[in-house]
Design a protein around this motif. Structure first.
Motif, mmCIF file in Angstrom:
data_model
loop_
_atom_site.group_PDB
_atom_site.id
_atom_site.type_symbol
_atom_site.label_atom_id
_atom_site.label_comp_id
_atom_site.label_asym_id
_atom_site.label_seq_id
_atom_site.Cartn_x
_atom_site.Cartn_y
_atom_site.Cartn_z
ATOM 1 N N LEU A 59 -9.325 4.636 11.450
ATOM 2 C CA LEU A 59 -8.425 4.779 11.003
ATOM 3 C C LEU A 59 -8.374 4.132 10.162
ATOM 4 O O LEU A 59 -7.351 3.423 10.452
ATOM 5 C CB LEU A 59 -7.406 5.533 12.042
ATOM 6 N N LEU A 60 -7.519 4.466 9.232
ATOM 7 C CA LEU A 60 -7.002 3.659 7.479
ATOM 8 C C LEU A 60 -5.459 3.769 7.893
ATOM 9 O O LEU A 60 -4.653 5.128 7.449
ATOM 10 C CB LEU A 60 -7.551 4.126 6.294
ATOM 11 N N LYS A 61 -4.460 2.768 7.744
ATOM 12 C CA LYS A 61 -2.724 3.449 7.959
ATOM 13 C C LYS A 61 -2.370 2.481 6.002
ATOM 14 O O LYS A 61 -3.213 1.907 5.579
ATOM 15 C CB LYS A 61 -2.452 2.434 8.483
ATOM 16 N N PHE A 62 -1.933 3.845 5.852
ATOM 17 C CA PHE A 62 -1.880 3.785 4.603
ATOM 18 C C PHE A 62 -0.183 3.910 3.905
ATOM 19 O O PHE A 62 0.482 4.694 4.539
ATOM 20 C CB PHE A 62 -2.323 4.829 3.170
ATOM 21 N N THR A 63 0.507 2.809 3.862
ATOM 22 C CA THR A 63 2.124 2.447 4.011
ATOM 23 C C THR A 63 2.621 2.463 1.955
ATOM 24 O O THR A 63 2.595 1.559 1.643
ATOM 25 C CB THR A 63 1.989 1.551 4.533
ATOM 26 N N VAL A 64 2.823 2.897 1.641
ATOM 27 C CA VAL A 64 3.704 3.296 0.598
ATOM 28 C C VAL A 64 5.850 2.122 0.696
ATOM 29 O O VAL A 64 6.040 2.864 1.618
ATOM 30 C CB VAL A 64 4.554 4.099 0.048
ATOM 31 N N TYR A 65 6.105 1.549 -0.244
ATOM 32 C CA TYR A 65 7.233 1.223 -0.179
ATOM 33 C C TYR A 65 7.724 0.994 -1.714
ATOM 34 O O TYR A 65 7.320 0.979 -2.040
ATOM 35 C CB TYR A 65 7.333 -1.169 0.461
ATOM 36 N N ASN A 66 8.618 1.101 -0.732
ATOM 37 C CA ASN A 66 9.910 1.850 -2.273
ATOM 38 C C ASN A 66 11.172 0.468 -2.251
ATOM 39 O O ASN A 66 12.428 0.606 -1.282
ATOM 40 C CB ASN A 66 10.333 2.686 -2.337
#
Length: 167
Positions: A59-66
């Motif tokens: 499992l690759l965790k991909f988080t987008v931040y603004n």
């Protein structure tokens, strides 16, 4: 032959429309994410367990931040925010051999429809996980690195690489 002729035109139109939605305001604030420093704009960070047993989900965790003060949009195509429909990760072993992508390859209509974008509110983040075994032929134990390669599609910069041991 005609289809090949239209591809560069479609890509040019996509680039023009993508650029027109970007915020042109210059901001000298820097945000540090892992091993990457980016301008204060939307960005992504990847993470993965250091050690994964053969046969377990990878499992690759991909988080987008603004981190900005306004809502922003990004194209979810070629990100974990949709099923694996294209190759957007480079996965390599210690010898630099690339793990084969075996997943689906979606054809896209251009320009992207409105529902292909995700809006992220100011000062917010959004996380998705993807099991890379569902799209990549990872079969032998070893140390692997993962790099996100679809910045030009999604407009998301991600930290350079993440690494894990598959045993």
């Amino acid at each position: 032959m005609k289809k090949i002729f239209y591809l560069p035109i479609a890509l040019l139109i996509f680039e023009i429309t993508s650029c027109s939605t970007q915020n042109n305001k210059v901001d000298d604030t820097q945000v540090t994410t892992g091993d990457t420093t980016t301008e204060k704009n939307m960005y992504a960070a990847m993470s993965i367990n250091d050690t994964i047993r053969t046969g377990d989900s990878v499992l690759l965790k991909f988080t987008v931040y603004n981190p900005t003060d306004s809502a922003k949009k990004f194209l979810k195509w070629q990100t974990p925010f949709e099923p694996l429909l294209s190759k957007y990760l480079d996965i390599k072993d210690e010898q630099g051999q690339e793990v084969e992508y075996k997943g689906a390859m979606a054809k896209r209509m251009m320009p992207p429809p409105a529902d292909a974008y995700i809006t992220l509110n100011a000062k917010d983040s959004l996380t998705a996980k993807v099991d890379i075994l569902k799209g990549y032929a990872l079969s032998k134990p070893g140390k692997y690195t993962i790099e996100y390669t679809s910045e030009s599609i999604s407009s998301l910069k991600a930290n350079k690489t993440v690494a894990f041991i598959y045993k």
